[in-house]
Design a protein around this motif. Structure first.
Motif, PDB file in Angstrom:
ATOM      1  N   GLU A  94       2.210   1.961  -3.396  1.00  0.00           N
ATOM      2  CA  GLU A  94       1.192   2.589  -4.251  1.00  0.00           C
ATOM      3  C   GLU A  94       1.072   4.078  -3.950  1.00  0.00           C
ATOM      4  O   GLU A  94       0.952   4.905  -4.868  1.00  0.00           O
ATOM      5  CB  GLU A  94      -0.161   1.895  -4.049  1.00  0.00           C
ATOM      6  CG  GLU A  94      -0.224   0.457  -4.552  1.00  0.00           C
ATOM      7  CD  GLU A  94      -0.186   0.364  -6.075  1.00  0.00           C
ATOM      8  OE1 GLU A  94      -0.246   1.417  -6.760  1.00  0.00           O
ATOM      9  OE2 GLU A  94      -0.071  -0.769  -6.579  1.00  0.00           O
ATOM     10  N   ARG A 146       4.023   5.878  -5.486  1.00  0.00           N
ATOM     11  CA  ARG A 146       3.855   5.991  -6.943  1.00  0.00           C
ATOM     12  C   ARG A 146       2.903   7.110  -7.296  1.00  0.00           C
ATOM     13  O   ARG A 146       3.140   7.888  -8.235  1.00  0.00           O
ATOM     14  CB  ARG A 146       3.340   4.669  -7.522  1.00  0.00           C
ATOM     15  CG  ARG A 146       4.385   3.574  -7.609  1.00  0.00           C
ATOM     16  CD  ARG A 146       3.795   2.320  -8.241  1.00  0.00           C
ATOM     17  NE  ARG A 146       3.322   2.561  -9.582  1.00  0.00           N
ATOM     18  CZ  ARG A 146       2.494   1.769 -10.260  1.00  0.00           C
ATOM     19  NH1 ARG A 146       2.020   0.683  -9.684  1.00  0.00           N
ATOM     20  NH2 ARG A 146       2.129   2.057 -11.481  1.00  0.00           N
ATOM     21  N   ARG A 147       1.792   7.219  -6.561  1.00  0.00           N
ATOM     22  CA  ARG A 147       0.812   8.270  -6.850  1.00  0.00           C
ATOM     23  C   ARG A 147       1.403   9.664  -6.602  1.00  0.00           C
ATOM     24  O   ARG A 147       0.952  10.647  -7.198  1.00  0.00           O
ATOM     25  CB  ARG A 147      -0.439   8.072  -6.002  1.00  0.00           C
ATOM     26  CG  ARG A 147      -1.302   6.885  -6.442  1.00  0.00           C
ATOM     27  CD  ARG A 147      -2.687   6.938  -5.819  1.00  0.00           C
ATOM     28  NE  ARG A 147      -2.645   6.777  -4.379  1.00  0.00           N
ATOM     29  CZ  ARG A 147      -2.750   5.602  -3.764  1.00  0.00           C
ATOM     30  NH1 ARG A 147      -2.881   4.478  -4.478  1.00  0.00           N
ATOM     31  NH2 ARG A 147      -2.721   5.527  -2.444  1.00  0.00           N
ATOM     32  N   ASP A 199       0.839  -1.209   0.000  1.00  0.00           N
ATOM     33  CA  ASP A 199       0.000   0.000   0.000  1.00  0.00           C
ATOM     34  C   ASP A 199       0.868   1.251   0.000  1.00  0.00           C
ATOM     35  O   ASP A 199       0.568   2.231  -0.702  1.00  0.00           O
ATOM     36  CB  ASP A 199      -0.923   0.011   1.216  1.00  0.00           C
ATOM     37  CG  ASP A 199      -2.028  -1.034   1.134  1.00  0.00           C
ATOM     38  OD1 ASP A 199      -2.289  -1.528   0.018  1.00  0.00           O
ATOM     39  OD2 ASP A 199      -2.614  -1.342   2.188  1.00  0.00           O
ATOM     40  N   HIS A 220       7.046  -1.667  -8.713  1.00  0.00           N
ATOM     41  CA  HIS A 220       7.430  -0.514  -7.896  1.00  0.00           C
ATOM     42  C   HIS A 220       8.905  -0.163  -7.950  1.00  0.00           C
ATOM     43  O   HIS A 220       9.393   0.596  -7.101  1.00  0.00           O
ATOM     44  CB  HIS A 220       7.032  -0.784  -6.439  1.00  0.00           C
ATOM     45  CG  HIS A 220       5.576  -1.064  -6.251  1.00  0.00           C
ATOM     46  ND1 HIS A 220       4.590  -0.169  -6.614  1.00  0.00           N
ATOM     47  CD2 HIS A 220       4.935  -2.151  -5.745  1.00  0.00           C
ATOM     48  CE1 HIS A 220       3.396  -0.682  -6.322  1.00  0.00           C
ATOM     49  NE2 HIS A 220       3.582  -1.886  -5.813  1.00  0.00           N
TER      50      HIS A 220
END
Length: 354
Positions: free
Chosen positions: A179, A182-183, A176, A246
């Motif tokens: 993620e 990355r955002r 999580d 990732h």
């Protein structure tokens, strides 16, 4: 670089005396330090002056290299090795082969000698027994492990606090977090792709955390099917997912310096490394980078080892070549390194425990 010396097969015996190892006080003490994450200034400014103060006639020469084996292996073959070698880094010499060839001095006289700080206490009594054990070959100590290295996942604490990111306690939380990173427009993870041991370490540590100590022990002992054990498969698959989704682009072609620069520039959030990282990046990382480290997260509720389990091991292997001109001086140098003053100043200088 020190001057070339005539090889000698009649070096003074490194037998212990009442005051410590026997040495030629008018002889040479040639020292080679691996110029890696810890640098070499600590030897030049801390350890060598201590020895020089006690043995002012010793001819001490300081040398540093990033390529230990390439630089020194020919001298071992030629019978003219230096007195002390910090055998570390990707290009370290094969210690087992050196022992088999009779190239290394038995460190028993060092450990049986009085410590520099208290003559009623032996050096052995001041050293973690595990460090001595791990430096043994065939039941005899030939390698002095000087540092206590701890591995984990490194990040910038100020960056995480500013973004509201927290070190994850579970593998699901780790995914999580990746993620979220990355955002935010940053690569979540990288490692030194040209030095694969940087990713082997977290994979095997996660496998040990999942399956227990038996997992790496079986691998070390070449047990049948050790690499195919279920904990190893699960750990490898977990990091394969990180690699697929990732990973910083181009990681496979980057070395440790390039990945650390990428982290300094805010291109990547996390990387696996040992506790030498902070010192290695001193002068390179921004002053406000704020290095911090977290352990590998729990993979699942059935993990054999609890959250917070870390891989820690004595390292930075020092050796005293047996065929040097003055091996007793090499033993005395290691004895100085293990004094309170030398160890304390070393930790202050390089942010690494002895």
């Amino acid at each position: 670089m020190s001057a070339t010396r005539v090889p000698s097969s009649k070096a003074p015996p490194p037998a212990s005396t009442g005051d410590g190892p026997r040495l030629d006080e008018d002889g040479p003490l040639e020292i080679w330090i691996f110029d890696g994450g810890l640098g070499d200034d600590y030897a030049r400014t801390i350890h060598e002056p201590l020895v020089a103060a006690r043995f002012p006639r010793l001819r001490i020469s300081h040398n540093a290299t990033k390529e230990i084996s390439r630089t020194l292996q020919p001298r071992f073959v030629g019978g003219d090795p230096p007195e002390v070698v910090d055998n570390s880094g990707a290009g370290a010499m094969d210690l087992g082969a050196l022992v088999q060839d009779g190239q290394l001095t038995d460190l028993t006289p060092l450990y049986d000698a009085p410590s520099w700080d208290d003559p009623s206490v032996t050096v052995r009594e001041t050293v973690d027994p595990l460090a001595v054990e791990l430096g043994g070959h065939g039941g005899r100590p030939y390698v002095m492990n000087y540092t206590n290295t701890v591995w984990g996942i490194w990040y910038s604490r100020p960056l995480f606090e500013a973004r509201g990111w927290r070190p994850p306690r579970t593998w699901a939380g780790f995914l999580d977090l990746c993620e979220e990173v990355r955002r935010a427009g940053m690569a979540p993870f990288t490692y030194a792709g040209t030095h694969p041991q940087y990713i082997y370490e977290p994979i095997l540590t996660l496998a040990a955390k999942i399956g227990g100590r038996r997992v790496p022990t079986d691998i070390d002992n070449l047990a049948e099917g050790a690499w195919q054990a279920e904990p190893v498969r699960r750990a490898a698959a977990a990091f394969a997912e990180i690699g697929a989704r990732h990973l910083l682009e181009g990681t496979a072609g980057l070395d440790h310096v390039q990945t650390q620069i990428a982290q300094n520039r805010g291109l990547v959030a996390m990387l696996p490394c040992g506790s030498w990282l902070e010192n290695e990046q001193r002068g390179s990382a921004p002053d406000d980078f704020g290095y911090a480290m977290f352990p590998l997260p729990d993979f699942g509720p059935s993990d054999a080892m609890p959250y917070g389990t870390l891989h820690a091991q004595p390292g930075e292997e020092y050796i005293v070549p047996a065929r040097s001109a003055n091996p007793g001086a090499g033993l005395e140098y290691l004895r100085a390194m293990l004094s309170r003053r030398a160890a304390g100043r070393f930790t202050e200088a390089v942010s690494t425990l002895t």
